[in-house]
Scaffold this motif. Structure first.
Motif: not given
Length: 817
Positions: A706-709, A715-717, A720-722, A767-770
């Motif tokens: 269950i995720n917010l993909k 860009r928003d995701r 938030l990660y950044k 996307e995480i690596v980027e």
């Protein structure tokens, strides 16, 4: 202008000043109206009845009058030499006159000769007595027309019914005295009799015409033998008398009555003289009445007469009645347009009577046992009347019928309003319910409903909605009877049985399928009332599905909606318990709902996903609304904890697995992802890679299914990660007095939470690596700009840049860019 009043007797020779349009546009005058006694003559039915004495019954009854009080003024008596003149026939009168004159001459001659003694004296005596005899003869002759007029008057006044006056008898009276109708005295009596009769026939004041006045007057005029110009003069004289009465009127009501009387006079007079009325009746010249006002008077009175004639027409129309109506319309000089409108209005009122009677029965608080039957009978009368009108409209002799024979419509009547439409819908519903009360609907009932819809002016959708509702109830009733009676169970083909029911009720099969679905849903709701489906419930639902031929996708949709709503309620309660309230009791309720409601895993996970993602979004909204990075990171950390402690347990309970096993699967998936990427080059990437020590220290991993993909853009995701990545790098910053800040260094466990955040946000490894590489590039660029501020690239500075590259963990190829 002061026109002379047309009159034929010395008593009526006077002049009267007139006002323009004084009758059709009256202005009340402050004059007192003297009482006036009107004696009306009943035309053959009632109006022209003048009594005559009878030898058998000398008394006067309530419906007859003595000749002394008849409309013609009673009997007249002869005076002077008139009785002698009456007793002599014309030849005898002539001979007698000659004898009298001759005798007078002879007597005078003898007397003159006797007393004078000579011939001259004799001739003088003869002249004197001859003149006296001539005067006597002239007096006899002059009184003949007066005697004839008296006998004419007494002849007409002697009848109880003036309608029996015969022209031959009047001609005999004229011949008897040797007079003609052009004689002044005789003609004056004729005119006076005609005037009195017309004045008695036309009803006074606000009394309405009965329609036979014109024919009665024409027949009496013909019987008298009076010429049209002289008769027309009497009509104008009646108009003058009405005008004179208006001048004497002192109140508004009486003034209105005189105006109505004048309008009736214009109308009757116009019909009596026909086309010649334009020349014979100078209303405009004498009374200043315009042509338009004359037309209005004719139109209004013709409408009243035709309306009165229509009152005799009931719902049982006949061809003879319609022909008679047409003849009456032409006789009354009523236009086709007005006649059509009046007939339509009359037809509408007849129908409105039935509607009112039906509504009274339908709305009665103490409804009789035959209440519905009486309502249907009233509506059937309306339909029968409407069918009769349609048949007569298409009749071969329709051109001879009254105008306006068309299907009934309520437009323009008492029921043509938004307030009354609900009442008409009630009647339409009652008729439709009666049509299907036997369990099937005949074709003629469908046609009747269509006619009733057109008569009531209901919209097609409104009528269809009422019919659909009524037939739906009838279809449900037939289904219930088929179930309880076993007819459906015994049917070889359930689909054919259901189609037969639809055909008998003229019911839409698609609507029947919707009813089947509603029945299945109701049964399903009853079965899951205790929170789960038993084996018996499943068998009952399966039987119902087979009997009603419900498709599989419809069944699945019903289970998804009904069972899903129950499961959603359980999931929301479990989520609302929070990180500290998800205990064994909550776990038990979730497992019972997930498996007891017999939802598929995909359906259960879909329901849980919606509820969980809604909570995730709330956390993210609060994180975005935070004033600084530290507060934002705290909200994200709460979301991570919620996912680990609540959502992970929820997913495991839905799947029927332990949360530890689910956590191991997550770790295996992530490890496989890390092997596929270059995770060793960047230092921050190496730190988020879970190892056994950190995993053992932090406990189980959070779920990532269950995720917010699909709920947030990429860009928003990544932002938030950044945000949380910078929090992991810089640590927690705390503000202290005097503007100083204290930074608390964080350990590598924050990076593991960062990894879980990536799973919640639905970020892919790429996307995480980027994100990590972009942050490293940004740090290297800032340091490089400081080192190379003066633009001099020396060996020492190259070594310094290489050292910075190693510190930030940026691969050489990206550092060279």
């Amino acid at each position: 202008m002061k026109p002379t009043i047309l009159t034929t007797s010395p008593s009526s020779s006077q002049q009267l000043p007139l006002r323009p349009s004084i009758f059709l546009n009256p202005t009340p005058l402050p004059l007192s109206a003297p009482s006036r006694r009107r004696i009306r003559v009943s035309n053959l039915p009632s109006r022209c009845t003048a009594a005559a004495p009878s030898d058998d019954d000398p008394t006067t009854t309530s419906t007859s009058q003595s000749p002394e009080h008849s409309i013609f003024g009673g009997q007249k008596e002869l005076t002077g030499i008139q009785p002698l003149v009456k007793s002599l026939s014309p030849p005898v009168r002539l001979a007698t006159s000659a004898i009298v004159v001759a005798g007078a001459f002879a007597a005078g001659y003898q007397l003159g000769y006797r007393f004078g003694g000579n011939r001259n004296a004799a001739l003088g005596g003869a002249a004197v007595l001859g003149a006296a005899g001539g005067a006597a003869a002239y007096a006899v002759r002059a009184s003949v027309p007066e005697v004839a007029a008296v006998e004419l008057h007494n002849y007409v006044a002697g009848f109880n019914d003036p309608g029996v006056v015969k022209r031959d008898d009047i001609d005999k009276i004229a011949s008897k005295y040797g007079v003609s109708k052009q004689d002044e005295a005789f003609n004056a009596e004729l005119c006076d009799l005609y005037l009195r009769f017309v004045q008695s026939v036309i009803p006074p004041g606000n009394q309405e015409l009965i329609g036979s006045e014109v024919d009665t007057i024409i027949r009496f005029k013909s019987a008298l033998g009076i010429d049209d110009p002289e008769a027309a003069a009497m009509h104008m004289e009646i108009g003058r008398r009405i005008f004179r009465q208006r001048l004497e009127t002192g109140d508004r009501e009486a003034d209105i009555e005189q105006r109505r009387a004048f309008q009736k006079l214009i109308y009757v007079s116009t019909l009596v003289f026909g086309e010649a009325s334009t020349f014979l009746l100078p209303w405009k010249r004498v009374f200043k009445v315009t042509d338009a006002q004359v037309e209005v008077a004719i139109r209004d009175n013709a409408q009243r007469l035709y309306t009165s004639k229509l009152k005799t027409i009931s719902r049982d129309l006949t061809v003879d009645q319609l022909v008679s109506l047409r003849e009456a319309q032409l006789l009354y000089r009523l236009s086709d347009e007005l006649a059509e409108d009046l007939f339509k209005e009359h037809s509408r009122k007849l129908v409105e009577e039935n509607i009112t009677a039906a509504l009274n029965v339908l709305k009665s608080r103490t409804r009789a046992p035959r209440g519905v039957t009486e309502v249907v009978e009233q509506l059937d009368r309306i339909l029968a009347f409407n069918n009769l009108l349609v048949t007569l409209k298409n009749h071969a002799d329709a051109d001879r019928f009254a105008r306006g024979i068309v299907p009934v419509s309520l437009i323009g009547g008492d029921y043509d309003s938004d307030r009354k439409i609900d009442d008409l819908k009630l009647l339409y519903r009652a008729y439709a319910a009666d049509a299907v009360s036997s369990g099937h609907m005949e074709v003629n009932k469908l046609e009747a409903l269509n006619q009733l819809r057109n008569i009531f002016g209901l919209g097609k959708r409104e009528a269809e909605a009422i019919t659909l509702d009524v037939t739906s109830k009838a279809y449900r009733k037939r289904l219930a009877q088929s179930f309880s009676g076993g007819d459906m169970e015994a049917a070889d083909s359930k689909a054919a049985f259901l189609q037969k029911l639809c055909d008998e009720l003229h019911f839409d099969p698609q609507r029947a399928s919707q009813i089947h679905e509603e029945i299945y849903r109701q049964k399903l709701q009853q079965c899951v009332a205790d929170g789960e489906l038993s084996e018996e419930d499943v068998k009952a639902l399966l039987r119902l599905r087979v009997m009603l031929c419900i498709p599989q996708e419809t069944v699945e949709a019903a289970h998804s909606d009904i069972c899903g709503s129950l499961f959603e309620k359980v999931v929301k309660e479990a989520i609302a318990s929070g990180v500290d309230g998800y205990d064994a009791e909550v776990k038990k309720s979730v497992r019972k709902a997930a498996h007891g409601l017999r939802l598929t895993r995909e359906a259960a996970m879909s329901i849980a996903s919606k509820a969980v993602r809604r909570i995730f979004i709330n956390y993210i909204k609060r994180a975005r609304a935070s004033q600084n990075r530290t507060e934002s990171a705290r909200e994200l950390k709460k979301m991570i904890a919620f996912n680990t402690l609540v959502v992970t347990e929820l997913v495991a309970d839905i799947k029927g697995e332990s949360s530890d096993k689910a956590s191991e699967e997550v770790v295996e998936v992530e490890a496989k992802q890390y092997e596929d990427e270059e995770w060793e080059s960047l230092q921050t990437l190496r730190k988020i890679r879970p190892n056994k020590e950190l995993t053992a220290k932090l406990g189980k991993q959070g779920q990532t299914e269950i995720n917010l993909k699909d709920d947030l853009p990429e860009r928003d995701r990544t932002d938030l990660y950044k945000t949380y990545l910078l929090y992991c790098i810089t640590g927690e910053v705390t503000n202290i007095p005097f503007g100083a800040q204290i930074t608390t260094k964080k350990d590598d466990s924050e990076y593991v939470l960062l990894n879980q955040l990536g799973g919640i946000l639905g970020l892919t490894p790429k996307e995480i690596v980027e994100v990590h590489r972009g942050l490293a590039e940004q740090a290297f660029r800032q340091q490089a700009e400081v080192i190379l501020a003066d633009g001099q690239l020396t060996k020492a500075r190259i070594d310094q840049l290489n050292e910075v590259q190693k510190q930030v963990g940026l691969p050489p190829e990206y550092a060279q860019k």
